[in-house]
Motif scaffolding. Structure first.
Motif, PDB file in Angstrom:
ATOM      1  N   LEU B 337       0.867  -1.183   0.000  1.00 45.45           N
ATOM      2  CA  LEU B 337       0.000   0.000   0.000  1.00 45.45           C
ATOM      3  C   LEU B 337       0.909   1.240   0.000  1.00 45.45           C
ATOM      4  O   LEU B 337       1.050   1.910   1.014  1.00 45.45           O
ATOM      5  N   PRO B 338       1.559   1.525  -1.124  1.00 50.32           N
ATOM      6  CA  PRO B 338       2.583   2.575  -1.110  1.00 50.32           C
ATOM      7  C   PRO B 338       2.062   3.956  -0.720  1.00 50.32           C
ATOM      8  O   PRO B 338       2.775   4.714  -0.060  1.00 50.32           O
ATOM      9  N   THR B 339       0.820   4.269  -1.081  1.00 48.10           N
ATOM     10  CA  THR B 339       0.313   5.607  -0.728  1.00 48.10           C
ATOM     11  C   THR B 339       0.241   5.770   0.787  1.00 48.10           C
ATOM     12  O   THR B 339       0.643   6.795   1.324  1.00 48.10           O
ATOM     13  N   LYS B 504       3.407  17.464   2.872  1.00 53.75           N
ATOM     14  CA  LYS B 504       3.411  17.059   1.467  1.00 53.75           C
ATOM     15  C   LYS B 504       4.824  16.837   0.938  1.00 53.75           C
ATOM     16  O   LYS B 504       5.083  15.867   0.234  1.00 53.75           O
ATOM     17  N   SER B 505       5.745  17.722   1.332  1.00 58.88           N
ATOM     18  CA  SER B 505       7.109  17.509   0.836  1.00 58.88           C
ATOM     19  C   SER B 505       7.726  16.275   1.475  1.00 58.88           C
ATOM     20  O   SER B 505       8.508  15.575   0.831  1.00 58.88           O
ATOM     21  N   LEU B 506       7.376  16.020   2.746  1.00 58.28           N
ATOM     22  CA  LEU B 506       7.926  14.822   3.379  1.00 58.28           C
ATOM     23  C   LEU B 506       7.437  13.572   2.674  1.00 58.28           C
ATOM     24  O   LEU B 506       8.150  12.585   2.556  1.00 58.28           O
ATOM     25  N   GLY B 520       1.398   7.031  -5.428  1.00 49.33           N
ATOM     26  CA  GLY B 520       0.633   8.270  -5.430  1.00 49.33           C
ATOM     27  C   GLY B 520       0.618   8.882  -4.041  1.00 49.33           C
ATOM     28  O   GLY B 520       0.886   8.220  -3.048  1.00 49.33           O
ATOM     29  N   LEU B 521       0.317  10.164  -3.964  1.00 49.23           N
ATOM     30  CA  LEU B 521       0.210  10.821  -2.673  1.00 49.23           C
ATOM     31  C   LEU B 521      -1.249  10.822  -2.232  1.00 49.23           C
ATOM     32  O   LEU B 521      -2.145  11.099  -3.034  1.00 49.23           O
ATOM     33  N   ILE B 522      -1.452  10.519  -0.965  1.00 47.51           N
ATOM     34  CA  ILE B 522      -2.833  10.476  -0.473  1.00 47.51           C
ATOM     35  C   ILE B 522      -3.276  11.865  -0.015  1.00 47.51           C
ATOM     36  O   ILE B 522      -4.455  12.155   0.083  1.00 47.51           O
TER      37      ILE B 522
END
Lengths: 306, 680
Positions: B337-339, B504-506, B520-522
């Motif tokens: 679950l990479p996000t 978000k940057s982290l 993807g970013l959650i």
């Protein structure tokens, strides 16, 4: 209509909170075969206190002076953030964790103010309050977690606004509702946790911290605790029994929703008043046991939902 | 411009600044003031350069290797690798170093004439340089060197105030624990070397896919215990509450705020960067250990009445919270679950940064109080808000931040950790669900207890009346010390307000660490500065909360002051206490404050209360002494037993060491024969 709804949302809690206390006191008086003060007595008390002069302890620092504004201000923020009569408008702070930690900020300053004057009462009141709130915070989150798992959101408005009603989950919601009711009693200093009417040094928690306050600051503190009661009652009825919330901002819908909301609140207030009339305050060291029972209820509820 | 900063020479400049700072201080013999200024001006300059260096690396999106600086030692090559994770940790370290060094200029004055300031300056700069080397090295042997120098330099800082016997003892415990941990880490690297035939991190990473599961598991356990000891997880924490309070306060701040994070750094590097893919149980182990550490850490903090030990125990709690995030990230990685992995990792990294900020602030404020009163015992404080108002406000900000109260930074990282744990409860099978649930409940409980603990710490230190002569005579500390603290306090607020962008940057930083570029970013930041998690899962708006939290109480004050009863008279009088004369002895003490909670958690804490009535034989006792304490179960049951085992073993080994020279020649002969036999 939008602006009116917002104004109602923000002002509802502080304006109606004292009435709630009045209702509880009236019912309790009736059960005890007393006439009791009028329903509007809490408003008169606040008005009286607001117009009195103040005596402040020589030992008090600025913490004592700013605490009432922070404690009262926090209840205003949280009051505007929890779903009341509609699930349509919401603030960016209408989040479960945010609400829990905002309320914790109020408790933090209340407890510091209790210690600030260096009286034994205040110190022990703070110690007891922090002991209880440390244990209750976990239960608070756990009892709403059931709803978070069910609705897949931590946003309180989305929880209150969801129409999802699976009968299989009703037991879980009911169990979590029971433990949230226990959280309500603990957080608002009601029986069996605390007795708001007493000034007996051995038992009091909340009142002990306010002992040095007078005048305007006392009025704000008392008012804030009435606000807290209505906030918790609103969360109980709107999160666990989300029926009758306005889904649009038409005048008629809102009027109806407010009526239903007040009726639901009344049920909670009557329940609290009856409970306070029939049970006794528990010994302080028996309270963790009660909280633990409520916690087990939460775990069962979480186990029941998928 | 940026490219010329982010280059090997930029890194060399960074280390040389601390080198000149350290060596130069020792050369300025005798002149305490010059030594103090020299040591701190160079560490401040170094920290500023480190910030410019790491920020440029992050902004220009550059990473580089320093290779080929082979030395005459086998396997040791001075190879560094600056990537996003290293840059982030350089920023975390340098921010704390910057403000701690400013504070240090004022604090070290108290050592003039008593201790050798030159030694301090040398080890202080060496310590910082070693921490920076730890987070930049990309070679196992170089890393171990840096790690060892970091441990030794901090050891010498712990025992710096050597006239106090307790400090020397604490330093000794620290030395033993840190070396036991280093032994395990060395073993882990040797096992990796055995497989990969190299100490270079990249070579090791490339060889991991062919590694057997058993070997990976052994490496995990060794590294987890080794780095966990440095990070202070329970039950390997016993050195931490002893050593951190012993060091000078700004060094405690660096040790607690930054040094223990190097353990976390290496865990991220190894578990989420090098040893991939990882099995599920690694992450679950981290969550379980994190839950235990965060609850027990804060419970021990509650029973403490030494202000610096109290803060040290809170470091254990916060390391537990970081492990909850990191463990969650590892579990999500194993579950593909990479996000969510990025979300959890961002929570862990953000809390690491935030903890470095507010824990440094709290240690500095505690150090100011200890310096002003001459004691670290909370029971002897009281009423300091009147004599040290600025320190009090700064401590209050730190206390609010660590208790996760809005609008400070701790609130946002704890909020994010909660969110990632809730996602864990929602997205796994039954075992994963209940482990995450355990983490969630522990986090909530620890949060509540931390709040109680900081009401106790702040209340009994700063509020009410002074309970001792020392507290009565306390004076506000120097401007250097206050500015150092103020800088960190501002940082607590800034990190909170900017939290949405930082988170978000982290997350995108986590993408590069774990080499999962397609994840993807959650989270998303909406136009109204609101950080959204998922589609309507949760949201938080830092600017809104900050403004509302400040404006609403002000509005309440304004209305009640100017619109209601404007001519109210306010009189001042003594606190009412039933008509008796009120004395400081009537105040609640910090032990008394925490007494109910220690009684409730008696089964976990093993607290005891013993009375000592004296003198015996008289009809009525003239004095009663009550002692409240907790049994150190780790020393009693784990380390005590280990100690006796080692003691018994060494009695046997003593027989080999008989002092007879003939026997030693025999040993050499035997060793030679065995070596020859093995050679054949």
């Amino acid at each position: 209509m939008h602006i009116l709804a917002w104004a109602l949302q923000i002002l509802f809690v502080p304006l109606l909170a004292p009435l709630g206390v009045g209702i509880i006191n009236k019912i309790k008086a009736k059960v005890q075969r007393r006439q009791g003060a009028g329903l509007l007595q809490p408003y008169r008390d606040i008005r009286k206190l607001l117009h009195k002069d103040e005596v402040i302890s020589e030992d008090a620092s600025f913490i004592f002076n700013i605490a009432p504004y922070i404690v009262f201000g926090i209840t205003l923020i949280v009051g505007a953030s929890v779903p009341l009569f509609t699930s349509v408008i919401h603030l960016p702070s209408s989040d479960l964790i945010t609400v829990v930690l905002l309320l914790a900020t109020g408790t933090f300053f209340l407890a510091l103010a209790g210690m600030d004057t260096g009286s034994s009462f205040g110190g022990f009141g703070s110690s007891r309050e922090m002991t209880l709130s440390a244990l209750v915070e976990g239960l608070f989150i756990a009892s709403i977690l059931v709803l978070v798992i069910l609705h897949r959101t931590t946003n309180l408005y989305l929880i209150a606004g969801s129409v999802h009603l699976d009968y299989a989950d009703l037991i879980a919601v009911a169990l979590a509702g029971v433990s949230f009711f226990i959280v309500l009693l603990a957080e608002t200093n009601r029986f069996p946790f605390d007795n708001v009417d007493t000034h007996l040094e051995l038992t009091m928690i909340h009142e002990a911290m306010l002992l040095e306050y007078s005048g305007k600051k006392l009025a704000l503190m008392e008012w804030a605790s009435a606000n807290k009661l209505i906030i918790f009652a609103a969360m109980l009825v709107n999160l666990y029994f989300p029926v009758g919330l306005a889904s649009n901002l038409q005048f008629g819908t809102i009027a109806l929703a407010i009526t239903i909301f007040i009726a639901k609140l009344l049920v909670v207030y009557v329940a609290i008043a009856v409970l306070e009339s029939v049970i006794a305050k528990l010994r302080f060291f028996r309270l963790p046991g009660l909280l633990f029972t409520a916690f087990i209820l939460c775990l069962i509820a979480i186990g029941l939902v998928k | 411009m940026l490219a010329s900063i982010v280059s090997p020479s930029g890194l060399i400049i960074l280390f040389s600044i601390f080198g000149i700072g350290g060596i130069g201080t020792t050369l300025l013999r005798g002149n305490n003031r010059a030594q103090n200024l020299w040591a701190h001006i160079f560490s401040i300059t170094g920290a500023l350069w480190g910030l410019i260096f790491a920020a440029s690396a992050l902004i220009s999106n550059r990473e580089f290797y320093v290779n080929g600086l082979a030395t005459s030692f086998p396997f040791l090559s001075l190879s560094f690798h600056i990537d996003k994770l290293s840059s982030l940790f350089i920023i975390i370290i340098c921010l704390s170093v910057l403000f701690c060094s400013i504070y240090g200029i004022g604090y070290v004055k108290s050592f003039y004439g008593r201790y050798n300031v030159g030694n301090y300056g040398f080890f202080y700069n060496l310590f910082i340089a070693a921490m920076l080397a730890v987070v930049t090295s990309s070679n196992g042997i170089l890393f171990l060197f840096a790690w060892e120098i970091m441990s030794l330099a901090s050891y010498f800082l712990v025992v710096y105030e050597r006239h106090d016997h307790k400090n020397v003892k604490a330093g000794y415990l620290y030395l033993i624990m840190t070396h036991a941990a280093t032994a395990l880490i060395t073993l882990a690297f040797i096992l990796l070397f055995n497989h990969a035939h190299s100490f270079d991190f990249n070579t090791i990473r490339a060889s991991v896919p062919s590694m057997s599961m058993a070997l990976k598991n052994i490496v995990f356990l060794l590294a987890f215990v080794g780095f966990g000891t440095k990070a202070g997880i329970i039950p390997f924490h016993i050195w931490l509450p002893a050593a951190h309070p012993a060091a000078p306060s700004h060094v405690s701040a660096l040790m607690s705020g930054v040094m223990i994070k190097t353990g976390i750094y290496m865990m991220i590097r190894l578990f989420l960067g090098i040893l991939l893919p990882i099995p599920l149980w690694w992450g679950l182990t981290l969550i379980i250990v994190g839950s235990i550490s965060c609850v027990l850490g804060v419970l021990y903090a509650l029973t403490e009445h030494d202000i610096k030990r109290l803060l040290a125990y809170h470091s254990i709690e916060n390391i537990g919270i970081i492990l909850l995030g990191l463990g969650g990230a590892m579990v999500f990685y194993s579950l593909h679950l990479p996000t969510l992995m990025l979300l959890s990792l961002a929570a862990a990294l953000f809390h690491t940064w935030n903890h470095a900020t507010f824990k440094s602030l709290l240690f500095l404020a505690a150090g100011s109080v200890a310096l002003a009163t001459g004691t670290k015992n909370i029971e002897k404080y009281g009423g300091l808000i009147k004599s040290m108002p600025q320190t009090a406000i700064l401590f209050l900000i730190g206390a609010m931040a660590i208790s996760a109260l809005p609008p400070f930074n701790g609130f946002y990282s704890e909020w994010l950790t909660f969110q990632s744990l809730i996602h864990g409860v929602l997205s796994g099978d039954i075992l994963v669900k209940w482990v995450f649930l355990g983490g969630l409940v522990s986090l909530a409980l620890a949060g509540g207890l931390a709040l109680a603990c900081f009401v106790k710490a702040f209340g009994s230190t700063f509020l009410a009346r002074p309970r001792s002569v020392m507290a009565k005579g306390a004076k506000e500390v120097s401007i250097w010390m206050r500015s150092g603290m103020a800088g960190l306090a501002v940082l607590c607020l800034v990190l909170g307000v900017a939290s949405a962008y930082i988170i978000k940057s982290l997350e995108s930083l986590g993408r590069e660490i774990t080499a999962s570029p397609r994840a993807g970013l959650i989270t998303s930041v909406s136009s109204r500065q609101t950080l959204q998690i998922g589609h309507n899962f949760g949201s938080i708006s830092a600017p809104f909360i900050t403004v509302v939290a400040v404006a609403t109480p002000l509005l309440v004050w304004f209305v009640s002051r100017y619109f209601i009863n404007r001519h109210q008279k306010i009189t001042s009088s003594p606190t009412w206490d039933c008509g008796t004369d009120i004395t400081p002895r009537m105040e609640i003490t910090s032990t008394g404050f925490a007494r109910s909670l220690t009684m409730i958690f008696q089964p976990l804490l093993r607290s005891n209360l013993s009375y000592d009535t004296a003198p015996a034989g008289s009809l009525a006792p003239t004095s009663i002494v009550a002692t409240v304490g907790i049994v150190d179960i780790y020393k009693k049951y784990i380390y005590g037993r280990m100690y006796s085992l080692i003691n018994i073993l060494s009695i046997y080994f003593k027989k080999i060491q008989n002092g007879n020279i003939n026997a030693y020649i025999l040993y050499i002969l035997l060793a030679l024969i065995i070596a020859l036999a093995m050679g054949i």
